[in-house]
Motif scaffolding. Structure first.
Motif, PDB file in Angstrom:
ATOM      1  N   VAL A   1       0.223  -1.060  -0.194  1.00 14.78           N
ATOM      2  CA  VAL A   1       0.282   0.218  -0.295  1.00 14.78           C
ATOM      3  C   VAL A   1       0.943   1.066   0.186  1.00 14.78           C
ATOM      4  N   THR A   2       1.993   1.509   0.813  1.00 20.52           N
ATOM      5  CA  THR A   2       2.650   2.389   1.003  1.00 20.52           C
ATOM      6  C   THR A   2       4.054   2.590  -0.464  1.00 20.52           C
ATOM      7  N   TYR A   3       4.025   1.709  -1.230  1.00 14.86           N
ATOM      8  CA  TYR A   3       4.983   1.787  -1.827  1.00 14.86           C
ATOM      9  C   TYR A   3       4.038   2.049  -3.577  1.00 14.86           C
ATOM     10  N   ARG A   4       2.939   1.616  -3.056  1.00 10.84           N
ATOM     11  CA  ARG A   4       1.436   2.363  -4.352  1.00 10.84           C
ATOM     12  C   ARG A   4       1.484   3.904  -3.980  1.00 10.84           C
ATOM     13  N   TRP A   5       0.976   4.738  -2.965  1.00  9.25           N
ATOM     14  CA  TRP A   5       1.151   5.557  -2.135  1.00  9.25           C
ATOM     15  C   TRP A   5       1.613   6.893  -2.587  1.00  9.25           C
ATOM     16  N   LEU A   6       3.521   5.911  -2.628  1.00  6.30           N
ATOM     17  CA  LEU A   6       4.553   6.976  -2.889  1.00  6.30           C
ATOM     18  C   LEU A   6       4.676   6.985  -4.227  1.00  6.30           C
TER      19      LEU A   6
ATOM     20  N   ILE B   1      12.457   7.968  -9.559  1.00  8.05           N
ATOM     21  CA  ILE B   1      11.415   5.903 -10.382  1.00  8.05           C
ATOM     22  C   ILE B   1      11.422   6.428 -11.870  1.00  8.05           C
ATOM     23  N   ASN B   2      11.788   5.554 -12.087  1.00  6.93           N
ATOM     24  CA  ASN B   2      11.476   5.203 -13.913  1.00  6.93           C
ATOM     25  C   ASN B   2       9.717   4.999 -13.322  1.00  6.93           C
ATOM     26  N   LEU B   3       9.067   5.400 -14.122  1.00 13.93           N
ATOM     27  CA  LEU B   3       7.633   4.710 -14.075  1.00 13.93           C
ATOM     28  C   LEU B   3       7.586   3.534 -14.152  1.00 13.93           C
ATOM     29  N   ASP B   4       7.879   2.562 -15.632  1.00 12.80           N
ATOM     30  CA  ASP B   4       7.337   1.005 -15.646  1.00 12.80           C
ATOM     31  C   ASP B   4       7.802   0.464 -14.703  1.00 12.80           C
ATOM     32  N   GLU B   5       9.155   0.740 -13.446  1.00 11.56           N
ATOM     33  CA  GLU B   5       9.732  -0.613 -13.158  1.00 11.56           C
ATOM     34  C   GLU B   5       9.382  -0.272 -11.484  1.00 11.56           C
ATOM     35  N   GLN B   6       8.583   1.458 -12.179  1.00 11.18           N
ATOM     36  CA  GLN B   6       7.871   1.471  -9.998  1.00 11.18           C
ATOM     37  C   GLN B   6       6.732   0.995 -10.661  1.00 11.18           C
ATOM     38  N   ALA B   7       5.569   0.802 -11.789  1.00  7.85           N
ATOM     39  CA  ALA B   7       4.788   0.151 -11.600  1.00  7.85           C
ATOM     40  C   ALA B   7       4.681  -1.453 -11.901  1.00  7.85           C
ATOM     41  N   ASP B   8       6.106  -1.636 -11.896  1.00  9.71           N
ATOM     42  CA  ASP B   8       6.052  -3.500 -11.937  1.00  9.71           C
ATOM     43  C   ASP B   8       6.080  -4.427 -10.384  1.00  9.71           C
ATOM     44  N   SER B   9       7.283  -3.047  -9.649  1.00  8.73           N
ATOM     45  CA  SER B   9       7.420  -2.956  -8.103  1.00  8.73           C
ATOM     46  C   SER B   9       5.842  -3.407  -7.678  1.00  8.73           C
ATOM     47  N   GLU B  10       4.836  -2.072  -7.843  1.00  8.38           N
ATOM     48  CA  GLU B  10       4.105  -2.314  -7.066  1.00  8.38           C
ATOM     49  C   GLU B  10       2.823  -3.032  -7.348  1.00  8.38           C
TER      50      GLU B  10
ATOM     51  N   LYS C   1       4.067  -6.566  -8.079  1.00  8.02           N
ATOM     52  CA  LYS C   1       4.683  -7.783  -7.884  1.00  8.02           C
ATOM     53  C   LYS C   1       4.650  -7.870  -6.143  1.00  8.02           C
ATOM     54  N   LEU C   2       4.239  -6.203  -5.803  1.00  7.82           N
ATOM     55  CA  LEU C   2       3.848  -6.611  -3.830  1.00  7.82           C
ATOM     56  C   LEU C   2       2.790  -7.230  -3.786  1.00  7.82           C
ATOM     57  N   ALA C   3       1.531  -6.534  -4.710  1.00 10.81           N
ATOM     58  CA  ALA C   3       0.381  -6.952  -3.879  1.00 10.81           C
ATOM     59  C   ALA C   3      -0.127  -7.562  -4.733  1.00 10.81           C
ATOM     60  N   ARG C   4       0.308  -8.120  -5.497  1.00  7.68           N
ATOM     61  CA  ARG C   4      -0.127  -9.334  -6.173  1.00  7.68           C
ATOM     62  C   ARG C   4       0.837 -11.008  -4.704  1.00  7.68           C
TER      63      ARG C   4
ATOM     64  N   THR D   1      -4.208  -1.131  -7.495  1.00 10.50           N
ATOM     65  CA  THR D   1      -2.965  -1.211  -7.787  1.00 10.50           C
ATOM     66  C   THR D   1      -2.535  -1.488  -9.069  1.00 10.50           C
ATOM     67  N   LEU D   2      -3.552  -2.362  -9.909  1.00 11.13           N
ATOM     68  CA  LEU D   2      -4.149  -2.639 -11.088  1.00 11.13           C
ATOM     69  C   LEU D   2      -4.684  -1.097 -11.964  1.00 11.13           C
ATOM     70  N   VAL D   3      -5.740  -1.245 -11.465  1.00 13.84           N
ATOM     71  CA  VAL D   3      -5.911   0.839 -12.020  1.00 13.84           C
ATOM     72  C   VAL D   3      -5.647   1.170 -12.271  1.00 13.84           C
ATOM     73  N   ASN D   4      -4.240   1.489 -11.195  1.00 14.92           N
ATOM     74  CA  ASN D   4      -3.203   2.615 -11.327  1.00 14.92           C
ATOM     75  C   ASN D   4      -2.468   2.430 -12.196  1.00 14.92           C
ATOM     76  N   ARG D   5      -1.676   1.297 -12.795  1.00 14.57           N
ATOM     77  CA  ARG D   5      -1.060   0.957 -13.546  1.00 14.57           C
ATOM     78  C   ARG D   5      -1.452   1.299 -15.483  1.00 14.57           C
ATOM     79  N   ALA D   6      -3.604   1.295 -15.160  1.00 20.33           N
ATOM     80  CA  ALA D   6      -4.583   0.835 -16.132  1.00 20.33           C
ATOM     81  C   ALA D   6      -4.338   2.523 -16.735  1.00 20.33           C
ATOM     82  N   TRP D   7      -4.414   3.402 -15.584  1.00 18.73           N
ATOM     83  CA  TRP D   7      -4.128   5.192 -15.604  1.00 18.73           C
ATOM     84  C   TRP D   7      -2.810   5.536 -16.132  1.00 18.73           C
ATOM     85  N   GLN D   8      -1.517   4.736 -15.746  1.00 23.18           N
ATOM     86  CA  GLN D   8      -0.287   5.054 -16.583  1.00 23.18           C
ATOM     87  C   GLN D   8      -0.299   4.806 -17.276  1.00 23.18           C
ATOM     88  N   LEU D   9      -0.419   3.436 -17.894  1.00 20.20           N
ATOM     89  CA  LEU D   9      -0.688   3.430 -19.126  1.00 20.20           C
ATOM     90  C   LEU D   9      -1.743   3.963 -20.657  1.00 20.20           C
ATOM     91  N   PHE D  10      -2.723   3.981 -20.220  1.00 19.87           N
ATOM     92  CA  PHE D  10      -4.262   5.240 -20.265  1.00 19.87           C
ATOM     93  C   PHE D  10      -3.125   6.669 -20.843  1.00 19.87           C
TER      94      PHE D  10
END
Length: 268
Positions: A57-62, A72-81, A83-86, A97-106
């Motif tokens: 949760v903290t990593y995602r909010w950060l 950070i690199n956004l793709d690396e951050q998303a991959d780490s988010e 991985k941690l969430a799963r 976390t998945l929605v966050n990634r969807a918005w980044q890609l959007f």
């Protein structure tokens, strides 16, 4: 207050959770530097006690704060988010976390990939009994971007009605802004003004200066398109005065609106 209470019991996990929420409150107040400091300390504490859920949760909010500071690199951050969430296994957290990634890609215009993550998130939200959630808003924006205005408006109206039913005036007000801008794109100035004025009333009742500032600027654009130059200048003047007291993001949003009206229409 919550941080002070947590410190009284000297529990590292409780302290870290309280510190995280203090950081979140500071982020909401646009105090990004202090928010970053609080949240990074919480992340360190959760890692030390091996609490993978709160670490996730903290990593995602950060992520947002770190991206603002080029940490950070956004793709690396998303991959780490992800991985941690799963690994944490909690469905609501994974869905967020998945929605966050969807918005980044959007925002990178990788729409098919974005839709894939949003669909997975939607399924998880439904499994935990949350039929209306952030993924619904994502699909409204996706339809809007693709020019499917009727579908976008239908989803937004359902979100708005549900928000008001639940007493969530703030979300309903935010959706009204989207509906107003959507109506502007369809050149329906009457509907645009109706939605926007309703939204502005609620923003003033809540006392959210950032929301008031943005809505005044949008109302200024509507006035411009109605060729009401006096009201256009009044609304933007009021918006600029309020923006002086706000953070850089609020000022940026106002500038974007000014540039939009200047680029899309011949200035008066």
């Amino acid at each position: 207050r919550s941080l002070a209470l947590a410190q009284e019991v000297s529990d590292k996990r409780d302290n870290a959770i309280a510190r995280l929420y203090v950081g979140s409150a500071l982020r909401g107040a646009n105090d990004y530097q202090h928010a970053l400091s609080f949240m990074e300390q919480s992340l360190k504490d959760f890692q030390e006690i091996n609490d993978i859920y709160w670490e996730s949760v903290t990593y995602r909010w950060l992520g947002f704060l770190r991206s603002m500071h080029d940490k950070i690199n956004l793709d690396e951050q998303a991959d780490s988010e992800l991985k941690l969430a799963r690994n944490a296994g909690e469905k609501k957290n994974l869905a967020d976390t998945l929605v966050n990634r969807a918005w980044q890609l959007f925002h990178l215009n990788r729409l098919d990939e974005a839709a894939k993550y949003a669909k997975e998130a939607s399924l998880l939200f439904k499994q935990v009994g949350s039929g209306w959630n952030e993924s619904c808003y994502f699909f409204a924006q996706l339809a809007w971007l693709r020019g499917e205005y009727a579908e976008a408006r239908e989803i937004l109206m359902e979100i708005k009605e549900r928000s008001y039913t639940l007493g969530d005036q703030n979300t309903g007000s935010l959706i009204n802004v989207d509906l107003a801008i959507l109506a502007l794109e369809e050149e329906d100035l009457y509907k645009a003004r109706t939605y926007l004025e309703e939204s502005l009333v609620i923003a003033r009742e809540v006392g959210n200066q950032s929301s008031i500032t943005f809505r005044l600027a949008v109302l200024g654009n509507i006035s411009y398109l109605e060729t009401n130059m006096q009201e256009f200048k009044q609304n933007y003047r009021a918006s600029f005065l309020l923006a002086r007291e706000l953070g850089i993001l609020s000022k940026r949003n106002i500038l974007i609106l000014v540039l939009y009206i200047a680029h899309s229409h011949k200035p008066q």
